[in-house]
Design an enzyme around this catalytic site. Sequence first.
Site, PDB file in Angstrom:
ATOM      1  N   ASP A  39       0.872  -1.144  -0.109  1.00 27.00           N
ATOM      2  CA  ASP A  39       0.065  -0.030   0.073  1.00 27.00           C
ATOM      3  C   ASP A  39       0.810   1.148   0.172  1.00 27.00           C
ATOM      4  O   ASP A  39       2.076   1.396   0.580  1.00 27.00           O
ATOM      5  CB  ASP A  39      -1.088  -0.002   1.045  1.00 27.00           C
ATOM      6  CG  ASP A  39      -1.713   1.162   1.268  1.00 27.00           C
ATOM      7  OD1 ASP A  39      -2.922   1.206   0.684  1.00 27.00           O
ATOM      8  OD2 ASP A  39      -1.717   2.064   2.111  1.00 27.00           O
ATOM      9  N   GLU A  83       1.324  -0.518  -4.993  1.00 31.47           N
ATOM     10  CA  GLU A  83       0.314   0.746  -5.348  1.00 31.47           C
ATOM     11  C   GLU A  83       0.812   1.929  -5.484  1.00 31.47           C
ATOM     12  O   GLU A  83       1.601   2.647  -4.804  1.00 31.47           O
ATOM     13  CB  GLU A  83      -0.600   0.689  -4.155  1.00 31.47           C
ATOM     14  CG  GLU A  83      -1.735   2.040  -4.587  1.00 31.47           C
ATOM     15  CD  GLU A  83      -2.359   2.445  -3.310  1.00 31.47           C
ATOM     16  OE1 GLU A  83      -3.611   3.044  -3.609  1.00 31.47           O
ATOM     17  OE2 GLU A  83      -1.616   2.452  -2.182  1.00 31.47           O
TER      18      GLU A  83
END
Length: 494
Positions: free
Chosen positions: A208, A245
Amino acid sequence: MIKFALALTLCLAGASLSLAQHNPQWWGNRNTIVHLFEWKWSDIAEECETFLAPRGFAGVQVSPVNENIISAGRPWWERYQPISYKLTTRSGNEEEFADMVRRCNDVGIRIYVDVLLNHMSGDFDGVAVGTAGTEAEPSKKSFPGVPYSAQDFHPSCEITDWNDRFQVQQCELVGLKDLNQHSDYVRSKLIEFLDHLIELGVAGFRVDAAKHMAAEDLEYIYGSLSNLNIEHGFPHNARPFIFQEVIDHGHETVSREEYNGLGAVTEFRFSEEIGRAFRGNNALKWLQSWGTDWGFLSSEQALTFVDNHDNQRDMGSVLNYKSPRQYKMATAFHLAYPYGISRVMSSFAFDDHDTPPPQDAQENIISPEFDEDGACVNGWICEHRWRQIYAMVGFKNAVRDTELSAWWDNGDNQISFCRGNKGFLAVNNNQYDLSQELNTCLPAGEYCDVISGSLIDGACTGKSVHVNEHGYGYIHIGSDDFDGVLALHVNAKV
């Protein structure tokens, strides 16, 4: 000369590691990941055994596994505000997580964990309590459950200029306390956390907010991880699959190219452009050159998706389950076209950005329930259980390692193409019928359309197409048909 040889050896070793981190470690010909967003570990274990494995899925992306802050109303994003690395969340505890990983690996389904290396929780009035009962004082950057203290974080600052690399990578993303990944101590805690998950049998990680961390820090962390656990069926010396990401629309100061050598990268441009096309804002005929010609990353570096848990909640071109006809067409194209590492979304229903997952009066996540057709009925959407989507997972398996050929279009929004001599897809996104003799490239015979039905006991429950000795068949997709797509493959031959 000795120094040069050593430097060359280290360089080649680094290149080998990063290349290995692009390998999802799939079983056999399986090649589609599903994101079971906010599911409980016990439910994922059962889903692996009873649904995903029989239908040929390759892996599951799971929600963050480590302890998070408890926020009022229990919005989904509380999972992205960690306060320790204890494996206790609303999805279950460490024992339940380990059981899920083992059971899924046993049936050939790999587990990829969404991990939070960039930050800890944002500000909280007073003492915060996490899902494992751990106390923390985020406003003071005090997280005794790790432990972290203020010295382990970057100085607090707000991102006001997204073209300023320093702000993007050292200030606080939406107020979340920004860890200093250049610190040896912080690195050691992150590596310890990831290695524990590897020991439990996971196949890799979705990282993330990767663009908010310096690539050189991530390179060190990834390179320090253990090999995958051979007791879970991984080969010796296999590396964890990394997908990061990185939101890059093509004009970002921090670009995806800084990270694609370390592992795969989430290709957000894919999601945006496929949404524009199937919403009717770009003709499908242009999809013939889909992939790198559109400015996308190379296929082996791109984690591709129609929507994800973040952008499905945003207004704009991205499709989601609320436009089911277009969504199913886009997903069929996604899984049929030979580009990218494919992930499909499995959502829960939402009315606003903060809607929590389905939960009971005590705020416990509830298990999905299914109707007689296997569709979810109690607040879970479960797109992966829609026949039109899981059938295309089977299509993608059937045509793996074949080339795209015999592209046809009507100059507008009707298209078709083959995958070698193993599969054929046709799409009609016009307001009039597609009725055409088209080259399916398939061996002569009768084939079931896996979108409108299935092959059961030697018969088609939906449409069927007769393919002649030249590989041609009559294709009809009405403008008012329930689905605007038709798919044939060799494993659906009568």
